[in-house]
Design a protein around this motif. Sequence first.
Motif, short mmCIF file in Angstrom:
data_model
loop_
_atom_site.label_atom_id
_atom_site.label_comp_id
_atom_site.label_asym_id
_atom_site.label_seq_id
_atom_site.Cartn_x
_atom_site.Cartn_y
_atom_site.Cartn_z
N LEU A 140 0.84 -1.19 0.00
CA LEU A 140 0.00 0.00 0.00
C LEU A 140 0.87 1.24 0.00
O LEU A 140 2.03 1.20 0.38
CB LEU A 140 -0.98 0.01 1.18
N GLY A 141 0.28 2.32 -0.47
CA GLY A 141 0.99 3.59 -0.52
C GLY A 141 0.72 4.40 0.72
O GLY A 141 -0.20 4.13 1.48
N THR A 142 1.56 5.41 0.92
CA THR A 142 1.34 6.35 2.01
C THR A 142 1.53 7.75 1.46
O THR A 142 2.31 7.98 0.53
CB THR A 142 2.28 6.08 3.20
N HIS A 143 0.79 8.67 2.05
CA HIS A 143 0.85 10.05 1.58
C HIS A 143 2.10 10.75 2.08
O HIS A 143 2.48 11.78 1.55
CB HIS A 143 -0.39 10.82 2.03
N GLY A 144 2.74 10.22 3.13
CA GLY A 144 3.98 10.80 3.62
C GLY A 144 3.83 12.25 4.03
O GLY A 144 4.54 13.11 3.55
N GLN A 145 2.89 12.53 4.95
CA GLN A 145 2.62 13.91 5.34
C GLN A 145 3.56 14.41 6.42
O GLN A 145 3.36 15.48 6.95
CB GLN A 145 1.17 14.01 5.82
N GLY A 146 4.55 13.64 6.75
CA GLY A 146 5.51 14.07 7.75
C GLY A 146 5.29 13.38 9.08
O GLY A 146 4.22 12.86 9.37
N ALA A 147 6.32 13.39 9.90
CA ALA A 147 6.30 12.67 11.17
C ALA A 147 5.24 13.21 12.12
O ALA A 147 4.54 12.45 12.79
CB ALA A 147 7.67 12.72 11.82
N PHE A 148 5.10 14.53 12.21
CA PHE A 148 4.15 15.12 13.15
C PHE A 148 2.71 14.74 12.78
O PHE A 148 1.94 14.27 13.61
CB PHE A 148 4.29 16.63 13.21
N ALA A 149 2.35 14.92 11.51
CA ALA A 149 0.99 14.58 11.07
C ALA A 149 0.73 13.09 11.23
O ALA A 149 -0.35 12.68 11.66
CB ALA A 149 0.78 15.00 9.61
N ASP A 150 1.74 12.27 10.92
CA ASP A 150 1.57 10.83 11.05
C ASP A 150 1.37 10.44 12.51
O ASP A 150 0.52 9.61 12.83
CB ASP A 150 2.80 10.12 10.48
N ALA A 151 2.11 11.06 13.41
CA ALA A 151 1.99 10.74 14.83
C ALA A 151 0.66 11.24 15.40
O ALA A 151 0.03 10.57 16.21
CB ALA A 151 3.15 11.35 15.60
N MET A 152 0.23 12.41 15.00
CA MET A 152 -0.99 12.98 15.55
C MET A 152 -2.26 12.35 14.96
O MET A 152 -3.20 12.07 15.67
CB MET A 152 -1.03 14.51 15.31
N LEU A 153 -2.27 12.16 13.66
CA LEU A 153 -3.46 11.67 13.01
C LEU A 153 -3.47 10.16 12.86
O LEU A 153 -4.53 9.55 12.79
CB LEU A 153 -3.59 12.30 11.61
N GLY A 154 -2.28 9.57 12.81
CA GLY A 154 -2.20 8.15 12.52
C GLY A 154 -2.47 7.94 11.05
O GLY A 154 -3.17 8.70 10.42
N SER A 155 -1.86 6.95 10.49
CA SER A 155 -2.09 6.69 9.07
C SER A 155 -2.56 5.25 8.91
O SER A 155 -2.24 4.37 9.72
CB SER A 155 -0.83 6.93 8.25
N THR A 156 -3.29 5.03 7.87
CA THR A 156 -3.74 3.68 7.56
C THR A 156 -2.54 2.75 7.41
O THR A 156 -2.52 1.66 7.97
CB THR A 156 -4.60 3.69 6.29
#
Length: 175
Positions: A140-156
């Motif tokens: 699967l792909g990831t949008h790679g929105q950065g560490a902060f966004a990934d940590a705060m929002l969580g990614s699929t």
Amino acid sequence: MNLPDIQIRKILYATDLSESAYHAFAYAVSLASRYGAELSMLPVIEDIPDFDTKVVGYISQQGWDAIKQKHEDEARTSLTGKLIQSRGPIEDLLGQLSHDARGNFPEQAFKTGEILVKRGNPVEQILAQVNEKDFDLIVLGTHGQGAFADAMLGSTARRVRRRCPKPVLVVRLPE
């Protein structure tokens, strides 16, 4: 130390139909070709919690169900590259999908598996299909929105990687 013999027979390509997911598709096709694996696709139409009950206050349940079905059909249509009016045999659908993918990647030979359009939480749907269909690898792909966004929002991708009992290849869109 003896390395295990890695057999990859079934690959699940999970997609949200985004640009990063399309980029990950190239990896899925390449791996399926290299291992002679079957490649199945899973687009998940995400439900928003409590959204159904809020919408039904404005339109009927029947109307809302029709809208959701239309979007599920559009996801299936995006994957096949054309509108399929009749729900013909799955072989026809997969044949068209294989043809389209082979046109984009003519040097890659791979087996086309199922198109599994599901509705709900993407993480839960991906994990359910992995367990039900016994896939060997998930791409699967990831949008790679950065560490902060990934940590705060969580990614699929991060949640699938953490919870999946099978190997997960997360492909980041190049910058």
